[in-house]
Design a protein around this motif. Structure first.
Motif, PDB file in Angstrom:
ATOM      1  N   GLY A 150       0.794  -1.214   0.000  1.00  0.00           N
ATOM      2  CA  GLY A 150       0.000   0.000   0.000  1.00  0.00           C
ATOM      3  C   GLY A 150       0.827   1.265   0.000  1.00  0.00           C
ATOM      4  N   ASP A 151       0.156   2.366   0.306  1.00  0.00           N
ATOM      5  CA  ASP A 151       0.788   3.694   0.306  1.00  0.00           C
ATOM      6  C   ASP A 151       0.883   4.217   1.733  1.00  0.00           C
ATOM      7  N   SER A 152       0.852   5.536   1.909  1.00  0.00           N
ATOM      8  CA  SER A 152       1.059   6.123   3.240  1.00  0.00           C
ATOM      9  C   SER A 152      -0.015   5.710   4.241  1.00  0.00           C
ATOM     10  N   ILE A 153      -1.237   5.501   3.771  1.00  0.00           N
ATOM     11  CA  ILE A 153      -2.320   5.110   4.680  1.00  0.00           C
ATOM     12  C   ILE A 153      -2.049   3.720   5.237  1.00  0.00           C
ATOM     13  N   THR A 154      -1.531   2.830   4.399  1.00  0.00           N
ATOM     14  CA  THR A 154      -1.178   1.487   4.845  1.00  0.00           C
ATOM     15  C   THR A 154       0.081   1.505   5.707  1.00  0.00           C
ATOM     16  N   GLN A 155       1.052   2.332   5.337  1.00  0.00           N
ATOM     17  CA  GLN A 155       2.235   2.465   6.190  1.00  0.00           C
ATOM     18  C   GLN A 155       1.831   2.959   7.571  1.00  0.00           C
ATOM     19  N   GLY A 156       0.840   3.853   7.629  1.00  0.00           N
ATOM     20  CA  GLY A 156       0.294   4.250   8.923  1.00  0.00           C
ATOM     21  C   GLY A 156       0.244   5.727   9.203  1.00  0.00           C
ATOM     22  N   PHE A 157       0.517   6.586   8.210  1.00  0.00           N
ATOM     23  CA  PHE A 157       0.448   8.027   8.451  1.00  0.00           C
ATOM     24  C   PHE A 157      -1.011   8.464   8.597  1.00  0.00           C
ATOM     25  N   GLY A 158      -1.283   9.317   9.565  1.00  0.00           N
ATOM     26  CA  GLY A 158      -2.639   9.832   9.769  1.00  0.00           C
ATOM     27  C   GLY A 158      -3.028   9.898  11.226  1.00  0.00           C
ATOM     28  N   PRO A 159      -3.093   8.746  11.920  1.00  0.00           N
ATOM     29  CA  PRO A 159      -3.485   8.797  13.328  1.00  0.00           C
ATOM     30  C   PRO A 159      -2.373   9.317  14.237  1.00  0.00           C
ATOM     31  N   LEU A 160      -1.119   9.302  13.756  1.00  0.00           N
ATOM     32  CA  LEU A 160       0.050   9.711  14.555  1.00  0.00           C
ATOM     33  C   LEU A 160       0.163   8.896  15.842  1.00  0.00           C
ATOM     34  N   ARG A 161      -0.277   7.652  15.779  1.00  0.00           N
ATOM     35  CA  ARG A 161      -0.178   6.664  16.850  1.00  0.00           C
ATOM     36  C   ARG A 161       0.076   5.311  16.199  1.00  0.00           C
ATOM     37  N   SER A 162       1.148   4.660  16.586  1.00  0.00           N
ATOM     38  CA  SER A 162       1.530   3.428  15.902  1.00  0.00           C
ATOM     39  C   SER A 162       0.527   2.287  16.105  1.00  0.00           C
ATOM     40  N   SER A 163      -0.151   2.239  17.229  1.00  0.00           N
ATOM     41  CA  SER A 163      -1.118   1.162  17.471  1.00  0.00           C
ATOM     42  C   SER A 163      -2.461   1.427  16.807  1.00  0.00           C
ATOM     43  N   LEU A 164      -2.652   2.632  16.267  1.00  0.00           N
ATOM     44  CA  LEU A 164      -3.962   3.006  15.740  1.00  0.00           C
ATOM     45  C   LEU A 164      -3.999   3.135  14.225  1.00  0.00           C
ATOM     46  N   THR A 165      -2.973   2.647  13.529  1.00  0.00           N
ATOM     47  CA  THR A 165      -3.096   2.574  12.078  1.00  0.00           C
ATOM     48  C   THR A 165      -4.164   1.527  11.758  1.00  0.00           C
ATOM     49  N   TYR A 166      -4.760   1.611  10.584  1.00  0.00           N
ATOM     50  CA  TYR A 166      -5.796   0.623  10.272  1.00  0.00           C
ATOM     51  C   TYR A 166      -5.209  -0.778  10.159  1.00  0.00           C
ATOM     52  N   VAL A 167      -3.945  -0.879   9.742  1.00  0.00           N
ATOM     53  CA  VAL A 167      -3.295  -2.182   9.676  1.00  0.00           C
ATOM     54  C   VAL A 167      -3.059  -2.728  11.090  1.00  0.00           C
ATOM     55  N   SER A 168      -2.603  -1.878  12.011  1.00  0.00           N
ATOM     56  CA  SER A 168      -2.382  -2.316  13.396  1.00  0.00           C
ATOM     57  C   SER A 168      -3.677  -2.762  14.047  1.00  0.00           C
ATOM     58  N   ILE A 169      -4.755  -2.032  13.815  1.00  0.00           N
ATOM     59  CA  ILE A 169      -6.056  -2.395  14.397  1.00  0.00           C
ATOM     60  C   ILE A 169      -6.530  -3.735  13.840  1.00  0.00           C
ATOM     61  N   THR A 170      -6.454  -3.877  12.524  1.00  0.00           N
ATOM     62  CA  THR A 170      -6.860  -5.138  11.898  1.00  0.00           C
ATOM     63  C   THR A 170      -6.016  -6.294  12.407  1.00  0.00           C
ATOM     64  N   ASN A 171      -4.705  -6.067  12.473  1.00  0.00           N
ATOM     65  CA  ASN A 171      -3.788  -7.129  12.888  1.00  0.00           C
ATOM     66  C   ASN A 171      -3.974  -7.512  14.352  1.00  0.00           C
ATOM     67  N   SER A 172      -4.280  -6.531  15.185  1.00  0.00           N
ATOM     68  CA  SER A 172      -4.482  -6.803  16.606  1.00  0.00           C
ATOM     69  C   SER A 172      -5.628  -7.779  16.830  1.00  0.00           C
ATOM     70  N   ILE A 173      -6.667  -7.665  16.015  1.00  0.00           N
ATOM     71  CA  ILE A 173      -7.847  -8.510  16.181  1.00  0.00           C
ATOM     72  C   ILE A 173      -7.720  -9.827  15.408  1.00  0.00           C
ATOM     73  N   MET A 174      -7.175  -9.740  14.184  1.00  0.00           N
ATOM     74  CA  MET A 174      -7.063 -10.938  13.349  1.00  0.00           C
ATOM     75  C   MET A 174      -5.811 -11.762  13.676  1.00  0.00           C
ATOM     76  N   ASN A 175      -4.850 -11.162  14.403  1.00  0.00           N
ATOM     77  CA  ASN A 175      -3.626 -11.853  14.818  1.00  0.00           C
ATOM     78  C   ASN A 175      -2.837 -12.379  13.626  1.00  0.00           C
ATOM     79  N   TYR A 176      -2.766 -11.558  12.579  1.00  0.00           N
ATOM     80  CA  TYR A 176      -1.965 -11.922  11.417  1.00  0.00           C
ATOM     81  C   TYR A 176      -0.475 -11.854  11.731  1.00  0.00           C
TER      82      TYR A 176
END
Length: 313
Positions: A150-176
């Motif tokens: 992906g791009d910057s949104i997937t890398q995680g820019f936006g929330p300015l919190r490493s645990s709150l990127t959409y990938v981190s949130i998805t991964n936390s629940i799906m345990n990928y």
């Protein structure tokens, strides 16, 4: 006790390979050396970010009550965070803006056995060493291996919190068990797709396109999926997330919508690619965005949880 760098690798997630520096720090990479060389020659902006820590995690089970590690920040984009999660609850945050480029982070932990996750910064390149903890650690068990492109949104820019990127949130629940190959400013670029020896994902997720919606043709998108299928075959499930809504270009919205529809048509023509409509993942309201382009923490929370529902269905 001090965890050696070699031992640290056993519970350090998100890396394709590791290297140790001359001063004893461990650096994790999510791209192959050939891919990073391509980025170096193509565009400095991409090259800097292809080596960022991108919210990689240290994850383990322990009864420890104290831990610490030395860190060194060798490149910095935006100032997000190191974060500590205990049994699913964020329990400590160290913001990059408040830290020196080199130092030690220490956290106290509650009594008893618990699962610990340490998130590294998204938009900075962080090296660590001298990981110290006062009890044994047991690496966690992971589910599917997922390659995320992906791009910057997937890398995680936006929330300015490493645990709150959409990938981190998805991964936390799906345990990928993920390798996140999101890069700020990235596009559908087939040249970055190279066979990564020893890396065979169970699933691939692609979330690209918003940075090139004014392209006159869809050739880059078509060639990207042809190359991706050529490398990984047509048996590995692939999810294409079409671009999410953006509100920073109202005068070009018709062009943007048409581009997104074309992405869905191209990706949807492959039997092993499932398309998820990005317009349905984040509300089309300014309150959910940092800059009307990158979702903020409210937007990434919606993105992650809605994506989980889509994937689960």
């Amino acid at each position: 006790m001090i965890i050696t760098n070699n031992e640290l690798k056993s519970f350090y997630y998100g890396a394709y390979f590791f290297e140790e520096t001359s001063d004893g720090y461990l650096q994790a990479f999510q791209y192959s050396k050939a891919q990073m060389e391509y980025f170096r020659e193509a565009f400095d902006f991409w090259y800097d970010r292809c080596m960022a820590s991108t919210a990689k995690t240290l994850e383990f089970v322990t009864s420890a009550t104290e831990l610490s590690f030395d860190y060194k920040i060798i490149w910095k984009g935006s100032e997000d965070s190191f974060e500590l999660m205990i049994d699913g609850l964020i329990s400590g945050i160290e913001y990059v803006k408040d830290l020196e480029d080199e130092g030690t982070i220490s956290w106290s932990l509650p009594e008893g056995q618990k699962k610990v996750v340490i998130y590294l910064p998204v938009d900075a390149t962080v090296l660590i060493k001298s990981f110290s903890i006062n009890a044994e650690v047991e690496p966690v068990s992971k589910n599917e291996k997922v390659l995320w492109l992906g791009d910057s949104i997937t890398q995680g820019f936006g929330p300015l919190r490493s645990s709150l990127t959409y990938v981190s949130i998805t991964n936390s629940i799906m345990n990928y068990d993920i390798i996140n190959q999101g890069i700020g400013g990235y596009i559908y670029d087939k040249k970055s797709l190279m066979k990564m020896e020893g890396c065979t994902p169970d699933k691939i997720i692609v979330s690209l396109g918003t940075n090139q919606f004014e392209s006159e043709t869809m050739t880059d998108v078509e060639e990207y999926y042809e190359t991706l299928i050529g490398i990984y075959g047509n048996e590995i499930p692939i999810i294409c997330i079409s671009p999410i809504w953006r509100g920073d270009c109202p005068d070009k919205i018709d062009i943007f919508i048409r581009f997104c529809e074309n992405i869905k048509k191209i990706a949807g023509s492959y039997k092993n690619i499932r398309v998820i409509d990005g317009f349905k993942l984040v509300p089309h309201l300014e309150e959910y965005y940092l800059d009307n382009l990158h979702p903020n923490s409210l937007g990434t929370e919606e993105y992650g949880r809605r994506l989980i529902r889509e994937i689960s269905e």
